[in-house]
Design a protein around this motif. Structure first.
Motif, mmCIF file in Angstrom:
data_model
loop_
_atom_site.group_PDB
_atom_site.id
_atom_site.type_symbol
_atom_site.label_atom_id
_atom_site.label_comp_id
_atom_site.label_asym_id
_atom_site.label_seq_id
_atom_site.Cartn_x
_atom_site.Cartn_y
_atom_site.Cartn_z
ATOM 1 N N HIS A 189 15.900 35.825 -49.518
ATOM 2 C CA HIS A 189 17.081 35.474 -50.314
ATOM 3 C C HIS A 189 16.841 35.717 -51.805
ATOM 4 C CE1 HIS A 189 18.419 32.942 -46.753
ATOM 5 N NE2 HIS A 189 19.293 33.918 -46.898
ATOM 6 N N VAL A 190 15.665 35.374 -52.295
ATOM 7 C CA VAL A 190 15.366 35.598 -53.712
ATOM 8 C C VAL A 190 15.282 37.098 -53.993
ATOM 9 C CG1 VAL A 190 13.692 35.219 -55.564
ATOM 10 C CG2 VAL A 190 14.245 33.354 -53.974
ATOM 11 N N ALA A 191 14.638 37.850 -53.118
ATOM 12 C CA ALA A 191 14.510 39.302 -53.311
ATOM 13 C C ALA A 191 15.862 40.008 -53.280
ATOM 14 C CB ALA A 191 13.589 39.887 -52.241
ATOM 15 N N ALA A 192 16.843 39.424 -52.608
ATOM 16 C CA ALA A 192 18.169 40.046 -52.499
ATOM 17 C C ALA A 192 19.046 39.801 -53.734
ATOM 18 C CB ALA A 192 18.887 39.534 -51.259
ATOM 19 N N LEU A 193 18.576 39.025 -54.694
ATOM 20 C CA LEU A 193 19.376 38.796 -55.902
ATOM 21 C C LEU A 193 19.625 40.131 -56.602
ATOM 22 C CD1 LEU A 193 17.602 35.577 -57.252
ATOM 23 C CD2 LEU A 193 19.783 35.717 -56.018
ATOM 24 N N ALA A 194 20.822 40.316 -57.096
ATOM 25 C CA ALA A 194 21.232 41.600 -57.676
ATOM 26 C C ALA A 194 20.439 41.959 -58.925
ATOM 27 C CB ALA A 194 22.724 41.584 -57.992
ATOM 28 N N ASP A 195 20.253 41.000 -59.816
ATOM 29 C CA ASP A 195 19.526 41.246 -61.061
ATOM 30 C C ASP A 195 19.115 39.907 -61.664
ATOM 31 O OD1 ASP A 195 21.742 40.219 -62.592
ATOM 32 O OD2 ASP A 195 22.689 42.178 -62.470
ATOM 33 N N ASP A 196 18.418 39.966 -62.788
ATOM 34 C CA ASP A 196 17.874 38.751 -63.395
ATOM 35 C C ASP A 196 18.929 37.747 -63.828
ATOM 36 O OD1 ASP A 196 15.328 39.658 -62.968
ATOM 37 O OD2 ASP A 196 14.933 40.186 -65.063
ATOM 38 N N ALA A 197 20.152 38.180 -64.040
ATOM 39 C CA ALA A 197 21.217 37.236 -64.388
ATOM 40 C C ALA A 197 21.418 36.217 -63.272
ATOM 41 C CB ALA A 197 22.523 37.983 -64.677
ATOM 42 N N GLU A 198 21.119 36.615 -62.032
ATOM 43 C CA GLU A 198 21.255 35.714 -60.887
ATOM 44 C C GLU A 198 20.307 34.526 -60.974
ATOM 45 O OE1 GLU A 198 23.204 35.721 -57.910
ATOM 46 O OE2 GLU A 198 24.434 37.029 -59.139
ATOM 47 N N MET B 155 21.326 44.678 -66.599
ATOM 48 C CA MET B 155 20.184 43.788 -66.596
ATOM 49 C C MET B 155 19.236 44.210 -65.470
ATOM 50 S SD MET B 155 20.098 39.651 -66.576
ATOM 51 C CE MET B 155 20.077 39.489 -68.341
ATOM 52 N N GLY B 156 17.951 44.065 -65.708
ATOM 53 C CA GLY B 156 16.951 44.493 -64.744
ATOM 54 C C GLY B 156 16.548 43.414 -63.747
ATOM 55 N N ARG B 157 15.408 43.662 -63.114
ATOM 56 C CA ARG B 157 14.901 42.743 -62.094
ATOM 57 C C ARG B 157 13.478 42.276 -62.390
ATOM 58 N NH1 ARG B 157 16.789 42.166 -57.035
ATOM 59 N NH2 ARG B 157 14.675 42.299 -56.230
ATOM 60 N N ALA B 158 13.020 42.418 -63.616
ATOM 61 C CA ALA B 158 11.649 42.023 -63.956
ATOM 62 C C ALA B 158 11.425 40.531 -63.694
ATOM 63 C CB ALA B 158 11.326 42.370 -65.401
ATOM 64 N N GLY B 159 12.387 39.714 -64.010
ATOM 65 C CA GLY B 159 12.264 38.276 -63.766
ATOM 66 C C GLY B 159 12.190 37.965 -62.284
ATOM 67 N N ILE B 160 13.022 38.628 -61.501
ATOM 68 C CA ILE B 160 13.004 38.419 -60.047
ATOM 69 C C ILE B 160 11.648 38.831 -59.480
ATOM 70 C CG2 ILE B 160 13.979 39.197 -57.840
ATOM 71 C CD1 ILE B 160 16.697 39.424 -59.386
ATOM 72 N N GLU B 161 11.136 39.976 -59.920
ATOM 73 C CA GLU B 161 9.832 40.431 -59.431
ATOM 74 C C GLU B 161 8.736 39.455 -59.830
ATOM 75 O OE1 GLU B 161 9.529 42.820 -57.214
ATOM 76 O OE2 GLU B 161 11.686 43.134 -57.355
ATOM 77 N N PRO C 187 20.035 25.801 -61.797
ATOM 78 C CA PRO C 187 19.853 27.258 -61.891
ATOM 79 C C PRO C 187 18.908 27.760 -60.791
ATOM 80 C CG PRO C 187 19.471 26.202 -64.031
ATOM 81 C CD PRO C 187 19.580 25.105 -63.007
ATOM 82 N N THR C 188 19.158 28.952 -60.330
ATOM 83 C CA THR C 188 18.327 29.554 -59.286
ATOM 84 C C THR C 188 16.859 29.521 -59.673
ATOM 85 O OG1 THR C 188 20.173 30.997 -58.713
ATOM 86 C CG2 THR C 188 17.999 31.642 -57.893
ATOM 87 N N ARG C 189 16.538 29.843 -60.937
ATOM 88 C CA ARG C 189 15.134 29.862 -61.369
ATOM 89 C C ARG C 189 14.503 28.477 -61.232
ATOM 90 N NH1 ARG C 189 14.135 32.797 -65.586
ATOM 91 N NH2 ARG C 189 16.238 33.517 -65.947
ATOM 92 N N TRP C 190 15.275 27.416 -61.448
ATOM 93 C CA TRP C 190 14.765 26.060 -61.297
ATOM 94 C C TRP C 190 14.431 25.786 -59.837
ATOM 95 C CZ3 TRP C 190 15.665 21.759 -58.490
ATOM 96 C CH2 TRP C 190 15.082 20.569 -58.932
ATOM 97 N N ILE C 191 15.314 26.214 -58.940
ATOM 98 C CA ILE C 191 15.098 26.015 -57.506
ATOM 99 C C ILE C 191 13.850 26.766 -57.048
ATOM 100 C CG2 ILE C 191 16.069 26.533 -55.213
ATOM 101 C CD1 ILE C 191 18.862 25.897 -56.536
#
Length: 175
Positions: free
Chosen positions: A112-121, A1-7, A135-139
């Motif tokens: 802390h958000v940038a350190a998430l491993a991938d979008d599953a986080e 899984m990628g990091r597009a959501g995190i970005e 969920p993290t995304r809600w926070i």
């Protein structure tokens, strides 16, 4: 899984807090841009009927972000009214100090958000400061909307205190 959501959420966090191109213009509706427009005399002033100042709103934004970050990514030990969460008594915070503190609080949360491993986080359940798991995304979304909400509130209070509480097109005579 990628990091597009995190970005994407990192970009939204930055826009709500700092705004794009803050150095070039003040067209952003971000928290920092709105705080930058507050004259010193408005920092603790209260519009008629108000009970919260711009100072108290700015400190609330930082304190809330500390608590969300602490429980989602930290030890979950801090409490409201502790010096780490509320570093100044109301009426005793200098505008420059609060802005620097907000930058630090934001940097901690973004790290802390940038350190998430991938979008599953982003779907991982995390603790909130009131004891529920979300969920993290809600926070993250809660903090983005919180910054934007209070940026607007600060803007409105500044306008009321400055006697300019009208739509810009009216001020320009384009009614």
């Amino acid at each position: 899984m990628g990091r597009a959501g995190i970005e994407a959420v990192l970009d939204l966090m930055d826009e709500a807090f700092r705004g794009r191109g803050i150095e070039e213009s003040n067209e952003s509706q971000s928290l920092l841009v709105n705080l930058a427009s507050v004259p010193r005399e408005a920092w603790r002033a209260l519009p008629v009927g108000a009970t919260r100042s711009i100072e108290s709103i700015a400190m609330h934004v930082g304190s809330t972000k500390i608590m969300y970050d602490e429980y989602a990514f930290g030890d979950g030990r801090l409490q409201w009214s502790s010096p780490e969460v509320e570093p100044w008594p109301e009426g005793d915070a200098r505008m420059e100090d609060v802005r620097a503190w907000l930058e630090d609080v934001q940097r901690r949360f973004v790290t802390h958000v940038a350190a998430l491993a991938d979008d599953a986080e982003l779907d991982r359940m995390r603790l909130t400061n009131w004891g529920e798991h979300r969920p993290t995304r809600w926070i993250v979304a809660a903090m983005v909307t919180h910054d934007a909400y209070h940026a607007g509130e600060i803007n409105h209070m500044r306008s009321l205190l400055g006697g300019e509480d009208r739509w810009r097109y009216i001020q320009l005579g384009l009614e």
